[in-house]
Design a protein around this motif. Structure first.
Motif, PDB file in Angstrom:
ATOM      1  N   ASN A 157       0.821  -1.207   0.000  1.00 53.18           N
ATOM      2  CA  ASN A 157       0.000   0.000   0.000  1.00 53.18           C
ATOM      3  C   ASN A 157       0.857   1.261   0.000  1.00 53.18           C
ATOM      4  O   ASN A 157       0.532   2.246  -0.671  1.00 53.18           O
ATOM      5  N   ILE A 158       1.962   1.244   0.742  1.00 53.21           N
ATOM      6  CA  ILE A 158       2.874   2.385   0.772  1.00 53.21           C
ATOM      7  C   ILE A 158       3.496   2.588  -0.616  1.00 53.21           C
ATOM      8  O   ILE A 158       3.533   3.708  -1.140  1.00 53.21           O
ATOM      9  N   ILE A 159       3.971   1.511  -1.218  1.00 51.23           N
ATOM     10  CA  ILE A 159       4.576   1.598  -2.551  1.00 51.23           C
ATOM     11  C   ILE A 159       3.593   2.194  -3.551  1.00 51.23           C
ATOM     12  O   ILE A 159       3.917   3.127  -4.293  1.00 51.23           O
ATOM     13  N   PHE A 160       2.369   1.674  -3.581  1.00 49.39           N
ATOM     14  CA  PHE A 160       1.414   2.134  -4.581  1.00 49.39           C
ATOM     15  C   PHE A 160       0.825   3.503  -4.249  1.00 49.39           C
ATOM     16  O   PHE A 160       0.347   4.202  -5.135  1.00 49.39           O
ATOM     17  N   HIS A 161       0.883   3.906  -2.983  1.00 43.94           N
ATOM     18  CA  HIS A 161       0.484   5.270  -2.637  1.00 43.94           C
ATOM     19  C   HIS A 161       1.384   6.266  -3.362  1.00 43.94           C
ATOM     20  O   HIS A 161       0.914   7.282  -3.872  1.00 43.94           O
ATOM     21  N   TYR A 162       2.669   5.973  -3.395  1.00 39.85           N
ATOM     22  CA  TYR A 162       3.626   6.865  -4.041  1.00 39.85           C
ATOM     23  C   TYR A 162       3.812   6.578  -5.527  1.00 39.85           C
ATOM     24  O   TYR A 162       4.482   7.344  -6.226  1.00 39.85           O
ATOM     25  N   ASN A 163       3.243   5.473  -6.016  1.00 41.90           N
ATOM     26  CA  ASN A 163       3.351   5.106  -7.438  1.00 41.90           C
ATOM     27  C   ASN A 163       1.995   4.673  -7.976  1.00 41.90           C
ATOM     28  O   ASN A 163       1.848   3.559  -8.486  1.00 41.90           O
ATOM     29  N   PRO A 164       0.979   5.528  -7.882  1.00 41.36           N
ATOM     30  CA  PRO A 164      -0.379   5.109  -8.277  1.00 41.36           C
ATOM     31  C   PRO A 164      -0.488   4.708  -9.749  1.00 41.36           C
ATOM     32  O   PRO A 164      -1.357   3.920 -10.104  1.00 41.36           O
ATOM     33  N   GLU A 165       0.400   5.213 -10.586  1.00 44.29           N
ATOM     34  CA  GLU A 165       0.363   4.864 -12.001  1.00 44.29           C
ATOM     35  C   GLU A 165       0.707   3.396 -12.232  1.00 44.29           C
ATOM     36  O   GLU A 165       0.424   2.835 -13.296  1.00 44.29           O
ATOM     37  N   SER A 166       1.284   2.745 -11.246  1.00 44.00           N
ATOM     38  CA  SER A 166       1.663   1.334 -11.365  1.00 44.00           C
ATOM     39  C   SER A 166       0.606   0.385 -10.816  1.00 44.00           C
ATOM     40  O   SER A 166       0.782  -0.823 -10.857  1.00 44.00           O
ATOM     41  N   LEU A 167      -0.480   0.930 -10.323  1.00 43.51           N
ATOM     42  CA  LEU A 167      -1.509   0.121  -9.681  1.00 43.51           C
ATOM     43  C   LEU A 167      -2.709  -0.056 -10.598  1.00 43.51           C
ATOM     44  O   LEU A 167      -3.224   0.911 -11.158  1.00 43.51           O
ATOM     45  N   LEU A 168      -3.141  -1.280 -10.736  1.00 41.20           N
ATOM     46  CA  LEU A 168      -4.360  -1.580 -11.480  1.00 41.20           C
ATOM     47  C   LEU A 168      -5.412  -2.020 -10.468  1.00 41.20           C
ATOM     48  O   LEU A 168      -5.198  -3.004  -9.750  1.00 41.20           O
ATOM     49  N   ILE A 169      -6.497  -1.315 -10.396  1.00 42.16           N
ATOM     50  CA  ILE A 169      -7.560  -1.649  -9.451  1.00 42.16           C
ATOM     51  C   ILE A 169      -8.576  -2.534 -10.164  1.00 42.16           C
ATOM     52  O   ILE A 169      -9.142  -2.156 -11.190  1.00 42.16           O
ATOM     53  N   PHE A 170      -8.781  -3.717  -9.605  1.00 39.62           N
ATOM     54  CA  PHE A 170      -9.727  -4.669 -10.170  1.00 39.62           C
ATOM     55  C   PHE A 170     -11.129  -4.353  -9.692  1.00 39.62           C
ATOM     56  O   PHE A 170     -11.321  -3.948  -8.549  1.00 39.62           O
ATOM     57  N   PRO A 171     -12.135  -4.610 -10.521  1.00 37.90           N
ATOM     58  CA  PRO A 171     -13.512  -4.526 -10.035  1.00 37.90           C
ATOM     59  C   PRO A 171     -13.756  -5.648  -9.021  1.00 37.90           C
ATOM     60  O   PRO A 171     -13.056  -6.663  -9.019  1.00 37.90           O
ATOM     61  N   CYS A 172     -14.717  -5.454  -8.156  1.00 34.35           N
ATOM     62  CA  CYS A 172     -14.922  -6.380  -7.035  1.00 34.35           C
ATOM     63  C   CYS A 172     -15.155  -7.825  -7.465  1.00 34.35           C
ATOM     64  O   CYS A 172     -14.753  -8.748  -6.754  1.00 34.35           O
ATOM     65  N   GLN A 173     -15.751  -8.079  -8.613  1.00 30.93           N
ATOM     66  CA  GLN A 173     -15.983  -9.472  -9.022  1.00 30.93           C
ATOM     67  C   GLN A 173     -14.679 -10.173  -9.402  1.00 30.93           C
ATOM     68  O   GLN A 173     -14.629 -11.385  -9.487  1.00 30.93           O
ATOM     69  N   TRP A 174     -13.605  -9.418  -9.599  1.00 28.60           N
ATOM     70  CA  TRP A 174     -12.293  -9.992  -9.886  1.00 28.60           C
ATOM     71  C   TRP A 174     -11.440 -10.120  -8.627  1.00 28.60           C
ATOM     72  O   TRP A 174     -10.263 -10.476  -8.700  1.00 28.60           O
TER      73      TRP A 174
END
Length: 109
Positions: free
Chosen positions: A34-51
């Protein structure tokens, strides 16, 4: 296993973060991610809840519209739900595939 174009590895990234936050993290690796992706949001892919369907999505009523409309694609077995009776539907799915041999290769789940 380079994570950043500059060539940092996971170990190079995680160890300093762990040292900095070790007295303030509760969930260990999840907090570090969570800390890593807080500072690098462009690297995070958020899945929809069914995934990433979790017990939280049905524990106190249905709160994943995508699963209702499209079905569940990935069942997340956190909170020990595959091994207790708190969420019987999760345990039934786990039990149903536990001894299945895939592709005749003898690979068991």
């Amino acid at each position: 296993s380079s994570l950043i174009p500059g060539g940092l590895s996971w170990e190079d990234l995680l160890h300093p973060l762990y040292q900095k936050y070790k007295n303030h993290i509760t969930w260990g690796d999840q907090d570090l991610l969570n800390i890593i992706f807080h500072y690098n949001p462009e690297s995070l892919l958020i899945f929809p809840c069914q995934w990433n369907y979790r017990p939280d999505h049905c524990m106190y009523g249905s709160n994943c519209k995508g699963a209702e409309e499209e079905g569940v694609s990935i069942l997340h077995g956190n909170r020990g739900v595959y091994h207790d009776d708190k969420q019987p539907a999760f345990k039934v799915v786990y039990d149903a595939i536990h001894d299945v041999s895939f592709w005749g290769l003898g690979v068991k789940v």
